[in-house]
Write a protein that holds these residues in place. Structure first.
Motif, PDB file in Angstrom:
ATOM      1  N   TYR A 160       0.896  -1.239   0.114  1.00  0.00           N
ATOM      2  CA  TYR A 160       0.042   0.185   0.476  1.00  0.00           C
ATOM      3  C   TYR A 160       0.882   1.280   0.091  1.00  0.00           C
ATOM      4  CZ  TYR A 160      -3.123  -3.793   2.074  1.00  0.00           C
ATOM      5  OH  TYR A 160      -3.985  -4.617   1.894  1.00  0.00           O
ATOM      6  N   TYR A 161       0.475   2.438  -0.603  1.00  0.00           N
ATOM      7  CA  TYR A 161       1.302   3.982  -0.450  1.00  0.00           C
ATOM      8  C   TYR A 161       0.183   4.614   0.001  1.00  0.00           C
ATOM      9  CZ  TYR A 161       4.220   1.582  -3.863  1.00  0.00           C
ATOM     10  OH  TYR A 161       5.419   1.400  -5.356  1.00  0.00           O
ATOM     11  N   ILE A 162       0.571   5.279   1.233  1.00  0.00           N
ATOM     12  CA  ILE A 162      -0.329   6.571   1.596  1.00  0.00           C
ATOM     13  C   ILE A 162       0.050   7.710   0.910  1.00  0.00           C
ATOM     14  CG2 ILE A 162      -1.145   7.670   3.873  1.00  0.00           C
ATOM     15  CD1 ILE A 162      -0.571   4.147   4.390  1.00  0.00           C
ATOM     16  N   ILE A 163      -0.431   8.528   0.246  1.00  0.00           N
ATOM     17  CA  ILE A 163       0.031   9.509   0.029  1.00  0.00           C
ATOM     18  C   ILE A 163      -0.452  11.170   0.977  1.00  0.00           C
ATOM     19  CG2 ILE A 163      -0.259  10.965  -1.965  1.00  0.00           C
ATOM     20  CD1 ILE A 163       1.299   8.172  -2.395  1.00  0.00           C
ATOM     21  N   LEU A 164       0.394  11.557   1.165  1.00  0.00           N
ATOM     22  CA  LEU A 164      -0.416  13.048   2.553  1.00  0.00           C
ATOM     23  C   LEU A 164       0.688  14.436   1.515  1.00  0.00           C
ATOM     24  CD1 LEU A 164       1.595  10.940   5.397  1.00  0.00           C
ATOM     25  CD2 LEU A 164      -1.483  10.779   4.354  1.00  0.00           C
ATOM     26  N   SER A 165       0.005  15.109   2.477  1.00  0.00           N
ATOM     27  CA  SER A 165       0.244  16.550   1.581  1.00  0.00           C
ATOM     28  C   SER A 165       1.228  17.511   2.604  1.00  0.00           C
ATOM     29  CB  SER A 165      -0.989  17.281   1.557  1.00  0.00           C
ATOM     30  OG  SER A 165      -1.325  18.594   1.733  1.00  0.00           O
ATOM     31  N   GLY A 166       2.135  17.833   2.716  1.00  0.00           N
ATOM     32  CA  GLY A 166       3.420  18.465   3.699  1.00  0.00           C
ATOM     33  C   GLY A 166       2.797  19.940   4.082  1.00  0.00           C
ATOM     34  N   ASP A 167       1.814  20.210   3.586  1.00  0.00           N
ATOM     35  CA  ASP A 167       0.821  21.170   4.287  1.00  0.00           C
ATOM     36  C   ASP A 167      -0.178  21.563   5.291  1.00  0.00           C
ATOM     37  OD1 ASP A 167      -0.122  21.339   2.251  1.00  0.00           O
ATOM     38  OD2 ASP A 167       0.532  23.086   1.891  1.00  0.00           O
ATOM     39  N   GLN A 168      -0.298  20.472   5.878  1.00  0.00           N
ATOM     40  CA  GLN A 168      -1.663  20.465   6.722  1.00  0.00           C
ATOM     41  C   GLN A 168      -1.247  20.112   7.854  1.00  0.00           C
ATOM     42  OE1 GLN A 168      -3.988  16.828   4.232  1.00  0.00           O
ATOM     43  NE2 GLN A 168      -4.423  18.708   2.476  1.00  0.00           N
ATOM     44  N   LEU A 169      -1.948  20.601   9.287  1.00  0.00           N
ATOM     45  CA  LEU A 169      -2.343  20.103  10.364  1.00  0.00           C
ATOM     46  C   LEU A 169      -3.265  19.414  10.754  1.00  0.00           C
ATOM     47  CD1 LEU A 169      -0.903  20.513  12.946  1.00  0.00           C
ATOM     48  CD2 LEU A 169      -2.663  22.967  13.068  1.00  0.00           C
TER      49      LEU A 169
END
Length: 434
Positions: free
Chosen positions: A124-133
């Motif tokens: 599985y690949y988990i794709i995330l953003s670098g500018d969220q809280l």
């Protein structure tokens, strides 16, 4: 003995963004994930910490702009022993024999790095953003992904109609399987067909649907089956939200995972400023004090902050600072901040300094008429962001006088959404009025 079979494996991919123009001038000399946050952290610490708290310790960060500061932070912060197999690795955009272009979008960035991901043989690949809280245990989302048999699962936050305009809106059936997707609908557009099903909301969150939660917004957090993602990227599409997702839901099972805790995109100066100052309020929306879901960052081994004859309220002060006879309210004081006698801060995020000046350096600067790093005597600052290593002299007045302030970028500072941003390493001479 019966074999238990291979344990399923997930790796994380954090999208570092491009030039970060919406956060300029904070991104003038650093990439967006490297922007200092909450006095002592960097933005990238949020998704990385969520991964580590979820038992995921193999993490890639994709970036292509001003990577030096981010690279230094990650190398000096996320060090794993050789037995864990963990890593946080930066994959900056690169020219190869098969491609000479930079990342053209989120999907294109992932596509160009598939060869690196193959080394981990992930399921599985988990794709995330670098500018969220936000704070999320991805194990819960992964369990939902596996349970539904989806090839892609999208984290979705219940929102009101007024919030829907700037987000990707998900249309899901009563089981939470996504059947439609619309990117940033206009405020006057009829999107009633996307209204969340009552049964799905009750089952997942035990809540009724009302005006505050009647639509589902994509949070830009995805879990893909590894093989399926590579198939989905076998094209020229460059962006997940605008192109990949609308196409995928036509032919493949895509599920929604409901997330109903605090989540904020902090990609603009206004959002960045407001998110930071909210952390200093009595009841902040995001909880940095949760010991079960800590936020990790670089260990600096600094002394506790020293406060001499100060009046401080609704504020945070990071380690290593020295504050003398100052009035501070609704503000954040970053690491190694020196605030001199008589200074006043109201609604200020001061990022602090990367080093202390020696007495010799301070004396030499004084001879040259250069202020010390920090905030000088009697200086008054309102509604501002002070970037790292800024030198503000005595008696300055920043953001307090009733004068017109045109928006824009200037030599030592910028003004965006009415917020004054003093540039990194700027020198503001004594008596300056902004």
């Amino acid at each position: 003995m019966k074999s238990k079979g291979k344990k399923k494996k997930a790796i994380a991919i954090i999208l570092g963004g491009g030039r970060g123009t919406r956060l300029y001038p904070l991104t003038m000399d650093r990439s967006k994930p490297a922007v200092p946050f909450a006095g002592k952290y960097r933005l990238v610490d949020i998704p990385i910490s969520n991964c580590l708290n979820s038992g995921i310790n193999q993490i890639y960060v994709l970036t292509q702009f001003n990577t030096a500061s981010l690279h230094n932070h990650i190398v000096n912060t996320y060090q794993f022993d050789q037995f864990s197999g963990g890593f946080v690795e930066i994959l900056a955009a690169e020219q190869t024999y098969t491609s000479e272009s930079w990342y053209q979008g989120t999907a294109d960035a992932v596509r160009k790095n598939l060869k690196h991901f193959h080394d981990q043989n992930a399921d599985y690949y988990i794709i995330l953003s670098g500018d969220q809280l936000y704070s999320m245990d991805f194990r819960d989302m992964l369990a939902r992904h596996i349970e539904t048999g989806a090839e892609l699962t999208i984290a979705a936050k219940p929102i009101s109609r007024s919030e829907a305009t700037g987000l990707g809106i998900i249309g899901a059936d009563e089981d939470g399987m996504i059947k439609s997707f619309y990117e940033k609908p206009a405020s006057d557009m009829d999107i009633s067909a996307y209204r969340v099903h009552e049964s799905f909301m009750q089952k997942e969150l035990n809540k009724k649907v009302d005006a505050s939660n009647e639509y589902l917004a994509s949070m830009g957090i995805y879990i893909f089956n590894a093989k399926a993602m590579e198939e989905m990227l076998n094209n020229d599409f460059t962006d997940f939200g605008k192109e990949i997702i609308p196409e995928v839901i036509k032919t493949r099972p895509v599920a929604a995972y409901l997330f109903d805790s605090f989540w904020e995109d902090i990609g603009t100066i206004k959002a960045f400023y407001e998110c930071n100052l909210n952390l200093a309020s009595i009841a902040p929306q995001f909880n940095f004090y949760n010991e079960e879901m800590p936020i990790y960052t670089h260990r600096r081994h600094l002394p506790a902050t020293k406060m001499n004859f100060c009046n401080i309220s609704y504020s945070l002060a990071s380690e290593g600072s020295i504050i003398t006879n100052a009035y501070i309210v609704n503000s954040i004081v970053g690491v190694r901040t020196i605030i001199e006698s008589g200074a006043s801060l109201d609604g200020v995020y001061c990022m602090g300094a990367s080093h202390y000046e020696t007495e010799e350096e301070r004396a030499e600067n004084a001879r040259k008429g250069i202020p010390n790093i920090g905030i000088g005597k009697g200086t008054i600052i309102r509604r501002a962001i002070i970037d790292q290593n800024v030198r503000i002299g005595d008696g300055c007045r920043i953001g307090i006088d009733d004068i017109p302030r045109p928006e824009g970028d200037f030599e030592m500072y910028s003004i965006h959404d009415g917020i004054i941003v003093i540039n990194k390493n700027a020198v503001i001479k004594s008596g300056t009025v902004i």
